[in-house]
Enzyme design. Structure first.
Site, mmCIF file in Angstrom:
data_model
loop_
_atom_site.group_PDB
_atom_site.id
_atom_site.type_symbol
_atom_site.label_atom_id
_atom_site.label_comp_id
_atom_site.label_asym_id
_atom_site.label_seq_id
_atom_site.Cartn_x
_atom_site.Cartn_y
_atom_site.Cartn_z
ATOM 1 N N MET A 202 40.685 37.205 27.650
ATOM 2 C CA MET A 202 40.179 37.385 28.640
ATOM 3 C C MET A 202 39.436 38.709 28.147
ATOM 4 O O MET A 202 38.243 38.766 28.663
ATOM 5 C CB MET A 202 41.276 37.642 30.048
ATOM 6 C CG MET A 202 41.994 36.240 30.149
ATOM 7 S SD MET A 202 40.158 34.570 31.191
ATOM 8 C CE MET A 202 40.079 35.571 32.359
ATOM 9 N N ASP B 60 43.510 47.688 21.652
ATOM 10 C CA ASP B 60 44.411 46.161 21.273
ATOM 11 C C ASP B 60 45.028 46.509 20.193
ATOM 12 O O ASP B 60 45.196 47.739 19.572
ATOM 13 C CB ASP B 60 43.953 44.648 20.818
ATOM 14 C CG ASP B 60 44.613 43.728 21.323
ATOM 15 O OD1 ASP B 60 45.806 44.008 20.680
ATOM 16 O OD2 ASP B 60 44.362 43.690 22.411
ATOM 17 N N VAL C 101 45.854 43.171 28.833
ATOM 18 C CA VAL C 101 46.909 42.603 28.187
ATOM 19 C C VAL C 101 47.625 41.078 28.404
ATOM 20 O O VAL C 101 47.801 40.753 29.123
ATOM 21 C CB VAL C 101 47.522 43.760 27.790
ATOM 22 C CG1 VAL C 101 46.532 45.422 27.633
ATOM 23 C CG2 VAL C 101 48.730 44.082 29.100
ATOM 24 N N GLU D 94 50.787 38.614 29.944
ATOM 25 C CA GLU D 94 50.792 38.817 30.831
ATOM 26 C C GLU D 94 52.870 38.994 31.389
ATOM 27 O O GLU D 94 53.685 38.099 31.427
ATOM 28 C CB GLU D 94 50.443 37.205 31.634
ATOM 29 C CG GLU D 94 51.156 36.450 33.474
ATOM 30 C CD GLU D 94 50.235 37.737 34.059
ATOM 31 O OE1 GLU D 94 49.024 39.255 33.977
ATOM 32 O OE2 GLU D 94 50.150 37.471 35.713
ATOM 33 N N LYS E 245 52.909 45.310 30.790
ATOM 34 C CA LYS E 245 51.885 46.187 31.581
ATOM 35 C C LYS E 245 52.532 47.279 32.699
ATOM 36 O O LYS E 245 51.364 48.661 32.340
ATOM 37 C CB LYS E 245 51.576 45.153 33.487
ATOM 38 C CG LYS E 245 51.269 44.007 32.544
ATOM 39 C CD LYS E 245 49.592 43.862 33.351
ATOM 40 C CE LYS E 245 50.004 41.772 32.962
ATOM 41 N NZ LYS E 245 48.199 41.340 32.525
ATOM 42 N N SER F 117 47.172 37.208 36.957
ATOM 43 C CA SER F 117 46.810 36.035 37.220
ATOM 44 C C SER F 117 47.930 35.614 37.994
ATOM 45 O O SER F 117 48.361 35.090 38.815
ATOM 46 C CB SER F 117 46.239 35.058 36.412
ATOM 47 O OG SER F 117 47.565 35.290 35.019
ATOM 48 N N HIS G 85 40.291 39.150 39.239
ATOM 49 C CA HIS G 85 40.620 38.162 38.146
ATOM 50 C C HIS G 85 39.809 37.128 38.017
ATOM 51 O O HIS G 85 38.895 36.268 39.000
ATOM 52 C CB HIS G 85 41.401 37.789 39.424
ATOM 53 C CG HIS G 85 42.555 36.549 39.047
ATOM 54 N ND1 HIS G 85 42.388 35.005 39.078
ATOM 55 C CD2 HIS G 85 43.193 36.256 37.701
ATOM 56 C CE1 HIS G 85 42.571 34.768 38.641
ATOM 57 N NE2 HIS G 85 43.564 34.952 38.078
ATOM 58 N N GLU H 39 37.700 37.433 41.727
ATOM 59 C CA GLU H 39 38.994 37.679 42.977
ATOM 60 C C GLU H 39 38.936 39.110 42.775
ATOM 61 O O GLU H 39 39.333 39.676 41.667
ATOM 62 C CB GLU H 39 39.928 36.943 42.903
ATOM 63 C CG GLU H 39 40.368 35.087 43.342
ATOM 64 C CD GLU H 39 40.827 34.414 43.104
ATOM 65 O OE1 GLU H 39 41.207 33.624 43.523
ATOM 66 O OE2 GLU H 39 42.343 34.831 42.190
ATOM 67 N N ASN I 224 44.092 29.641 42.839
ATOM 68 C CA ASN I 224 45.283 28.861 42.136
ATOM 69 C C ASN I 224 46.152 28.420 42.995
ATOM 70 O O ASN I 224 47.012 27.331 43.206
ATOM 71 C CB ASN I 224 45.935 29.753 41.224
ATOM 72 C CG ASN I 224 44.983 29.761 40.119
ATOM 73 O OD1 ASN I 224 44.180 28.932 39.635
ATOM 74 N ND2 ASN I 224 45.237 31.030 38.764
HETATM 75 P P1 NAI Z 1 46.256 36.558 25.157
HETATM 76 O O1 NAI Z 1 47.725 37.024 24.636
HETATM 77 O O2 NAI Z 1 44.820 35.871 24.738
HETATM 78 O O3 NAI Z 1 45.456 38.323 24.663
HETATM 79 C C1 NAI Z 1 46.015 39.492 25.320
HETATM 80 C C2 NAI Z 1 45.969 40.467 23.976
HETATM 81 O O4 NAI Z 1 46.789 41.853 24.864
HETATM 82 C C3 NAI Z 1 46.235 40.203 23.170
HETATM 83 O O5 NAI Z 1 45.058 40.570 22.732
HETATM 84 C C4 NAI Z 1 47.481 41.730 22.753
HETATM 85 O O6 NAI Z 1 47.375 42.131 21.411
HETATM 86 C C5 NAI Z 1 47.114 42.064 23.608
HETATM 87 N N1 NAI Z 1 47.926 43.516 23.811
HETATM 88 C C6 NAI Z 1 49.417 43.625 24.415
HETATM 89 N N2 NAI Z 1 49.251 44.319 24.349
HETATM 90 C C7 NAI Z 1 48.781 44.955 24.254
HETATM 91 C C8 NAI Z 1 48.583 47.179 24.226
HETATM 92 N N3 NAI Z 1 49.927 47.373 24.789
HETATM 93 N N4 NAI Z 1 48.022 47.335 24.713
HETATM 94 C C9 NAI Z 1 46.919 46.800 24.480
HETATM 95 N N5 NAI Z 1 46.323 45.702 23.655
HETATM 96 C C10 NAI Z 1 47.940 44.571 24.155
HETATM 97 O O7 NAI Z 1 45.552 36.970 27.005
HETATM 98 P P2 NAI Z 1 44.382 36.584 27.634
HETATM 99 O O8 NAI Z 1 45.139 34.837 28.178
HETATM 100 O O9 NAI Z 1 43.245 37.454 27.464
HETATM 101 O O10 NAI Z 1 45.501 37.638 29.486
HETATM 102 C C11 NAI Z 1 45.066 38.012 29.531
HETATM 103 C C12 NAI Z 1 45.952 38.720 30.661
HETATM 104 O O11 NAI Z 1 45.068 37.904 31.554
HETATM 105 C C13 NAI Z 1 47.193 37.754 31.288
HETATM 106 O O12 NAI Z 1 46.698 39.145 32.506
HETATM 107 C C14 NAI Z 1 47.010 37.063 32.078
HETATM 108 O O13 NAI Z 1 47.487 36.569 33.380
HETATM 109 C C15 NAI Z 1 44.838 37.357 33.003
HETATM 110 N N6 NAI Z 1 44.277 36.307 32.774
HETATM 111 C C16 NAI Z 1 44.390 35.071 31.778
HETATM 112 C C17 NAI Z 1 43.330 33.770 31.521
HETATM 113 C C18 NAI Z 1 43.683 32.664 31.077
HETATM 114 O O14 NAI Z 1 42.463 31.672 31.356
HETATM 115 N N7 NAI Z 1 43.635 32.819 29.628
HETATM 116 C C19 NAI Z 1 42.386 33.547 33.437
HETATM 117 C C20 NAI Z 1 43.202 34.805 34.466
HETATM 118 C C21 NAI Z 1 44.013 36.120 34.008
#
Ligand code: NAI
Length: 665
Positions: A317, A337, A393, A395, A400, A422, A443, A455, A493
């Protein structure tokens, strides 16, 4: 009633200016139709005219077509016929005046505006950025019912088919090339003076008006091809607007103009009364409402200037959000990251942006965009310069909490912070940030650069100013926002998961995956629910439903068998060739067998969406049904010609059947 059409006689020429006073654009309103009829009476009484010229009184608008509000309110065949009769009647009177009529065009000349110009003897236009000419009715579920399907093919031949069916709008030079207009003058020329000269030449028989006799001997084959094209675009669904437009042209060109016009009228009445026309018009209006988020902000609000943005998390994301900031704004971006995530993140950005550059979709070279990105694994001093932070970051609430704790120490007090979570309630994360009033939800949908919807979520402590600033930010990065309160699954959702659950129930009670998905695509959704689950990753809805307190048995079996979707883990519900993987069938939980027809399934899905939608409105999660419909059209691909699930419920009578009321006023 103030007059819209005003006639004055200059040098023996009837000059008719028209201006729907008080409106930004001229459109065919009820009052305009009526006044046009009155005008024709006045024109007929004038003696000794050499000709008439129609010219708009607006600075940059000729006539933008039918007023869609008026059109959407037509609820009986009688009323539809009455409007058409006035319209066509006036055009017929114009052709009987015995002298030429000229449309002098500057600004938009669209839909009923162009049909009016086509009914004149000739058309002259002045060059200009806003001088756009076309018949876009099919784009809003209608079709040109003011003679357009008859006069345009007779004037320019087969190209009219494509122009009308695709609802194309052309710059004046292109319209001249095709023969839609007869003469084009430079942007700084005097349009009325040029029109008078043109009229003089026509009266003297000196103007070279190209009116070739069109050869329609191949019209059956052309119409057949055009129909295939329409059905390809709609995946086999016969949407009334283009289907009847084609029928009017196909059969109409074989008839006399008068007979063709009658055929067009008959067809138009059917279309205007169709639910798809009303649904499409609703989509047009709710699109307009959310096209520019400024209109959704508090009146007079002056947004905070964003000089720098930060994104936490360079995963799926975070990457997508950064792509949209870089390509749509000049705002420098800081991304944080872990060190190992930085290079893969940048490589991914280069790949996607490179693809966009190849398709000429970027205004700047990729490296210029990349130069605005700083990737870091520390909370450097640069965070002090940041005006908005988007958190994306993992979920997990623990992660968080830690991230917000660290972030709060380095950002300025006035910095806006928004989470892309999400499923974690915004309100539950508010205690983690230093300033809960400046914290909200934003979102996005995946892939971010392809999905327009976002959103914007108001937590209990989120200030209105923060919502307004987030709306402003969505506008800067060219997203389409809806605003809602904190709610499990927010809007999209919250509606989607019960719908997916119902789809799985149909499968579990013995209906094939193909049949369930087929029912949904036949309704007009881009993909069926089971394929959608496979594409997003089967574990995603599984975990989300679990989070909402429901363990879906089939999803549990499939995920536990290590099948998280074809793309994600190489195995899911489907094989690479698109067919259902036989290996998944034993994993489907067994319910009491119940064969359900396609129509019953479609009704079931509509009912499911409508019920959740009503609950969202009752609990004031959203303030209008339009927010839900925008969410579902631009967040899930709900068919635009159905206007969104709430509008479709109103149109089909389901809202009244279930709840005794309609949702739209
Ligand atoms: P992802 O796993 O692809 O990426 C998350 C990133 O956060 C990773 O690169 C990780 O290294 C990094 N991270 C973890 N702890 C950290 C920290 N302390 N400081 C900085 N970076 C850190 O996950 P994704 O899919 O990008 O999801 C991220 C957020 O977006 C979640 O809250 C998820 O629920 C939400 N989301 C995801 C969707 C999807 O389709 N994948 C759609 C809408 C929302």
């Amino acid at each position: 009633m103030s007059q819209i059409f005003n006639l004055r006689v200059e040098e023996g020429i009837g000059v008719i200016t028209f201006d729907v006073v008080g409106d930004a654009m001229n459109t065919w309103t009820d009052a305009a139709f009526e006044d046009f009829a009155r005008l024709m009476g006045d024109v007929e009484k004038e003696r000794g005219l050499q000709g008439i010229i129609f010219i708009s009184g607006k600075p940059d608008n000729f006539l933008s077509g039918a007023n869609l509000k008026t059109m959407s309110q037509v609820d009986s065949a009688d009323l539809a016929r009455k409007i058409l009769d006035v319209f066509h009647g006036c055009f017929a009177r114009m052709s009987k005046l015995g002298y030429p009529s000229i449309a002098a065009i500057h600004g938009h000349c669209l839909g009923g505006g162009l049909e009016f110009a086509l009914a004149c003897t000739a058309r002259i236009a002045r060059e200009g950025k806003t001088t756009i000419i076309g018949l876009p009715e099919c784009n809003v579920g209608l079709f040109p019912g003011g003679g357009g399907t008859q006069r345009l093919p007779r004037l320019i031949g087969y190209p009219a088919f494509e122009l009308i069916l695709r609802g194309k709008m052309l710059p004046a030079a292109k319209a001249l090339e095709l023969g839609i207009i007869d003469r084009l003058i430079p942007a700084d020329a005097d349009l009325l003076a040029a029109a008078k000269i043109f009229l003089g030449e026509i009266s003297a028989g000196k103007a070279d008006l190209k009116r070739p006799v069109q050869d329609f001997s191949q019209v059956d084959a052309v119409a057949d091809m055009a129909k295939q094209g329409i059905l390809k675009a709609t995946k086999g669904r016969e949407i009334p607007g283009p289907i009847y437009a084609l029928d009017s042209m196909h059969r109409g060109v074989k008839l006399s103009l008068e007979e063709g016009l009658e055929l067009e009228k008959e067809n138009f009445v059917k279309v205007i009364l169709s639910n798809q026309a009303k649904g499409s018009i609703n989509t047009f209006f709710i699109k307009g409402m959310t096209d520019k988020p400024k209109g959704m902000m508090t009146k007079g609000f002056v947004p905070k200037v964003i000089n720098k943005a930060a994104v936490l998390g360079f995963g799926t994301m975070g990457r997508g959000i950064i792509i949209d900031i870089l390509r749509n704004t000049k705002i420098p971006v800081l991304v944080k990251d872990i060190p190992e995530a930085l290079e893969p993140g940048k490589a991914f950005l280069r790949k996607i942006l490179g693809g966009m550059a190849e398709k000429k979709r970027l205004k700047e070279p990729v490296e210029d965009l990349m130069a605005r990105l700083t990737a870091t694994s520390d909370y450097t001093d640069a965070f002090k310069e940041v005006d908005i932070v988007i958190e994306a970051v993992f979920e997990e609430i623990g992660v968080k909490k830690q991230v917000y704790g660290e972030l709060s120490k380095v950002i300025r007090e006035d910095c806006i912070v928004a989470s892309n979570t999400s499923s974690i309630p915004i309100t539950s994360m508010a205690p983690f940030v230093a300033n809960p009033a400046r914290f909200g939800g934003i979102h996005f949908f995946s892939p971010v650069w392809m999905m327009e919807l976002v959103e914007v979520i108001r937590g209990e402590q989120t200030a209105q100013e923060t919502i307004d600033n987030l709306l402003n930010f969505t506008g800067l990065i060219r997203k389409r926002p809806i605003v809602c309160l904190d709610n499990p699954g927010f809007v999209v959702n919250a509606i989607l998961f019960p719908y997916l659950k119902l789809a799985l129930e149909y499968v579990e009670t013995g209906n094939s995956i193909e049949k369930v998905d087929g029912a949904v695509t036949a309704f007009g959704m881009p993909v069926g629910p089971i394929r959608l689950v496979d594409e997003v990753g089967i574990d995603v809805p599984y975990k989300a439903m679990k989070g909402m307190g429901f363990v879906e048995p089939t999803l549990k079996n499939v995920v536990e068998a290590g099948r998280c979707g074809l793309k994600k883990s190489g195995k899911g519900f489907f094989l690479k060739d698109g067919t259902v993987d036989p290996e998944v069938l034993p994993l489907i939980a067994k319910g009491t067998p119940k064969e359900v027809s396609v129509e019953e399934m479609q009704n079931g899905f509509n009912e499911s969406m409508l019920k959740v939608g009503k609950d969202l409105l009752d609990r004031k999660i959203v303030t209008s049904p339009a927010m839900i419909d925008v969410g579902m059209i631009w967040g899930t691909g709900f068919p635009a010609d159905k206007g969104g699930p709430m509008k479709w419920g109103d149109l089909t009578g389901l809202s009244e059947k279930l709840f005794g009321k309609k949702f739209y006023k």
